[in-house]
Design a protein around this motif. Sequence first.
Motif, PDB file in Angstrom:
ATOM      1  N   LEU A  48       9.241   6.108 -14.362  1.00 55.67           N
ATOM      2  CA  LEU A  48       7.976   5.751 -13.734  1.00 55.67           C
ATOM      3  C   LEU A  48       7.250   6.982 -13.199  1.00 55.67           C
ATOM      4  CD1 LEU A  48       9.021   2.520 -11.796  1.00 55.67           C
ATOM      5  CD2 LEU A  48       8.022   2.712 -14.088  1.00 55.67           C
ATOM      6  N   TYR A  49       8.008   7.896 -12.603  1.00 57.80           N
ATOM      7  CA  TYR A  49       7.389   9.116 -12.087  1.00 57.80           C
ATOM      8  C   TYR A  49       6.734   9.896 -13.220  1.00 57.80           C
ATOM      9  CZ  TYR A  49       6.924  13.729  -9.924  1.00 57.80           C
ATOM     10  OH  TYR A  49       6.427  14.920  -9.469  1.00 57.80           O
ATOM     11  N   LEU A  84     -13.882   2.491 -11.512  1.00 58.10           N
ATOM     12  CA  LEU A  84     -12.766   2.228 -12.421  1.00 58.10           C
ATOM     13  C   LEU A  84     -11.908   3.478 -12.586  1.00 58.10           C
ATOM     14  CD1 LEU A  84     -11.356   0.273 -14.379  1.00 58.10           C
ATOM     15  CD2 LEU A  84     -12.838   1.170 -16.181  1.00 58.10           C
ATOM     16  N   VAL A  85     -12.535   4.636 -12.687  1.00 57.98           N
ATOM     17  CA  VAL A  85     -11.785   5.890 -12.798  1.00 57.98           C
ATOM     18  C   VAL A  85     -10.936   6.104 -11.558  1.00 57.98           C
ATOM     19  CG1 VAL A  85     -11.954   8.376 -13.125  1.00 57.98           C
ATOM     20  CG2 VAL A  85     -13.581   6.857 -14.261  1.00 57.98           C
ATOM     21  N   ASP A  86     -11.508   5.805 -10.394  1.00 59.82           N
ATOM     22  CA  ASP A  86     -10.772   5.924  -9.136  1.00 59.82           C
ATOM     23  C   ASP A  86      -9.548   5.023  -9.138  1.00 59.82           C
ATOM     24  OD1 ASP A  86     -10.657   6.732  -6.185  1.00 59.82           O
ATOM     25  OD2 ASP A  86     -10.751   4.550  -6.043  1.00 59.82           O
ATOM     26  N   ARG A  87      -9.714   3.779  -9.588  1.00 58.77           N
ATOM     27  CA  ARG A  87      -8.578   2.859  -9.645  1.00 58.77           C
ATOM     28  C   ARG A  87      -7.531   3.330 -10.648  1.00 58.77           C
ATOM     29  NH1 ARG A  87     -12.692  -1.066  -9.521  1.00 58.77           N
ATOM     30  NH2 ARG A  87     -12.350  -1.599 -11.718  1.00 58.77           N
ATOM     31  N   PHE A  88      -7.994   3.893 -11.762  1.00 56.88           N
ATOM     32  CA  PHE A  88      -7.057   4.366 -12.775  1.00 56.88           C
ATOM     33  C   PHE A  88      -6.163   5.476 -12.223  1.00 56.88           C
ATOM     34  CE2 PHE A  88      -6.048   7.373 -16.247  1.00 56.88           C
ATOM     35  CZ  PHE A  88      -5.310   6.531 -17.057  1.00 56.88           C
ATOM     36  N   TYR A  89      -6.757   6.432 -11.515  1.00 60.65           N
ATOM     37  CA  TYR A  89      -5.952   7.522 -10.954  1.00 60.65           C
ATOM     38  C   TYR A  89      -5.077   7.025  -9.806  1.00 60.65           C
ATOM     39  CZ  TYR A  89      -7.884  11.147 -13.884  1.00 60.65           C
ATOM     40  OH  TYR A  89      -8.200  11.923 -14.970  1.00 60.65           O
ATOM     41  N   ARG A  90      -5.607   6.125  -8.995  1.00 59.60           N
ATOM     42  CA  ARG A  90      -4.789   5.570  -7.915  1.00 59.60           C
ATOM     43  C   ARG A  90      -3.609   4.786  -8.498  1.00 59.60           C
ATOM     44  NH1 ARG A  90      -8.669   3.904  -4.914  1.00 59.60           N
ATOM     45  NH2 ARG A  90      -8.784   1.729  -5.581  1.00 59.60           N
ATOM     46  N   ARG A  91      -3.854   4.085  -9.594  1.00 59.85           N
ATOM     47  CA  ARG A  91      -2.813   3.319 -10.287  1.00 59.85           C
ATOM     48  C   ARG A  91      -1.653   4.230 -10.698  1.00 59.85           C
ATOM     49  NH1 ARG A  91      -2.577   1.738 -16.111  1.00 59.85           N
ATOM     50  NH2 ARG A  91      -1.696  -0.363 -16.263  1.00 59.85           N
ATOM     51  N   ASN A  92      -1.957   5.382 -11.248  1.00 57.30           N
ATOM     52  CA  ASN A  92      -0.910   6.304 -11.680  1.00 57.30           C
ATOM     53  C   ASN A  92      -0.204   6.976 -10.508  1.00 57.30           C
ATOM     54  OD1 ASN A  92      -0.933   6.445 -14.752  1.00 57.30           O
ATOM     55  ND2 ASN A  92      -3.113   6.676 -14.308  1.00 57.30           N
ATOM     56  N   LEU A  93      -0.950   7.302  -9.462  1.00 59.60           N
ATOM     57  CA  LEU A  93      -0.326   7.911  -8.290  1.00 59.60           C
ATOM     58  C   LEU A  93       0.638   6.936  -7.623  1.00 59.60           C
ATOM     59  CD1 LEU A  93      -3.433   9.766  -6.803  1.00 59.60           C
ATOM     60  CD2 LEU A  93      -1.437  10.827  -7.876  1.00 59.60           C
ATOM     61  N   ILE A  94       0.258   5.666  -7.563  1.00 62.40           N
ATOM     62  CA  ILE A  94       1.152   4.656  -6.985  1.00 62.40           C
ATOM     63  C   ILE A  94       2.402   4.518  -7.838  1.00 62.40           C
ATOM     64  CG2 ILE A  94       1.382   2.188  -6.486  1.00 62.40           C
ATOM     65  CD1 ILE A  94      -1.646   2.262  -5.772  1.00 62.40           C
ATOM     66  N   LEU A  95       2.237   4.588  -9.156  1.00 69.30           N
ATOM     67  CA  LEU A  95       3.393   4.504 -10.041  1.00 69.30           C
ATOM     68  C   LEU A  95       4.344   5.673  -9.797  1.00 69.30           C
ATOM     69  CD1 LEU A  95       4.415   2.610 -12.283  1.00 69.30           C
ATOM     70  CD2 LEU A  95       3.423   4.199 -13.943  1.00 69.30           C
ATOM     71  N   MET A  96       3.817   6.838  -9.516  1.00 70.46           N
ATOM     72  CA  MET A  96       4.666   7.980  -9.187  1.00 70.46           C
ATOM     73  C   MET A  96       5.479   7.706  -7.927  1.00 70.46           C
ATOM     74  SD  MET A  96       2.036  11.123 -10.021  1.00 70.46           S
ATOM     75  CE  MET A  96       3.180  12.381  -9.438  1.00 70.46           C
ATOM     76  N   VAL A  97       4.860   7.077  -6.934  1.00 71.19           N
ATOM     77  CA  VAL A  97       5.590   6.730  -5.712  1.00 71.19           C
ATOM     78  C   VAL A  97       6.703   5.740  -6.022  1.00 71.19           C
ATOM     79  CG1 VAL A  97       5.397   5.675  -3.429  1.00 71.19           C
ATOM     80  CG2 VAL A  97       3.608   7.223  -4.247  1.00 71.19           C
TER      81      VAL A  97
END
Length: 436
Positions: free
Chosen positions: A133-134, A104-117
């Motif tokens: 969003l960035y 879940l932590v991995d998904r949470f950080y991936r979620r935010n990194l994708i939002l930055m993109v």
Amino acid sequence: MTTADPTAPSMRLPEVGRIAQIDALRGFAVLGVFWIGVGAFGLPYGANALPTLLGTASPLNLALWASTEVYMEGAVRGVFSMLFGASALIYLDEARLARDGVALVDRFYRRNLILMVFGLIHAYLLLWPHDVLYAYGLLGLFLFPLRRLPALALFLIGVVLQGVADLTIEWPAVIDWLRGLPESPDLAAAVSGAGADPAEAARFLGWLRLQLEQDIQTYRSGYLTLFAAQAAEVAAQESTVFYQRHGYEIGGMMLIGMALYRWGVLSGQRPAALYWLLALLGFGVGGWLRGADVYQAYRLGFDPLILAGLAQGDLDLGRLPVALGHVGLIGLLCRWGRAAWLTGALAATGRLALTHYITQTVIGITLFYGFGFALFGRLERWQLALIFLAVAAFQVLFSLLWLRRFRYGPLEWVWRSLTDGHLRPLRVAAGPNTAT
């Protein structure tokens, strides 16, 4: 208005895991962002700061400008930021963490990194330098270790960060904004509101009009011209401006939102009296702080030099109270049975907030920029308000129709699928919806 039990089914959406008041707040916020954005798309910057610079100074146009400055500017972004902080706590629910652990932590950080993109694409390719969003994705990376802080600590830290953001406002930055003018001590004094004389005022107003004409020429140009013109501003917004101001302002609001969610304010679990208090005090105090400067600008005839020298800190100090006023108002509407049609429509719109936020930009650049209908600088404020109403009505209707068949908005589905690493079911028949 009548008091309702916040745990009753009417306070929650039919789908499992969704909180009606949070979705309604998000819907209000995303529509409010476009209320401000349509002016930014359609008018040169100087005309937004000085309402008499372009168009007619009719009572309707001035009323629209003043109400936006007092009750919307910065405050709706504040509500949006609060909800992002709350959504982080919903996503990082302790029961889910205990069950899924590091996955879940991995998904949470991936979620935010994708939002930055998404934010980078939105800012650079879709030509919107004021993208949030960035900033949300970047600040979201810091929320995980803060999730267990007591609600009061989150709230107080958030308030302090709001103060830090306000302290970074220094009018020498306005001098940099006026970099097209020759540097001189007299000009600096004029912009700060001290020692102004008619010659300086005329010179400053002439420069504003020159910049307005240049902006009109630029924004009625083609895509590549606009891309080149905005690239430096986007880079500054996502670096210098972020670290000087937006990081504190937006990050502070996120922490306040986490506290309000912990206290049950955002989810509708508090007594109706609290929402009345938030609405009355928030709009009252915030309106007084912000309205004082707006009235002063009107009383002084919108003199450009004096307007530049007004205590903008009042506008920023009023940002949090007004944002809390909006939270209180939507909280009350969610408890009022006769407003169910309105809060239901807002909640549906809020579930597609990412899709609508990006779509608003696509509509804006198509209507106002040179590679579209080139309406930039051609419309009065009341005409821009009509465009807002048309777009808002379309987005609300689209949301209601879309959610009859689909679980997520189009971009929400892409975001969640990329976060999970596989395609999520999209149709409603595929299974129950969740808040994550």
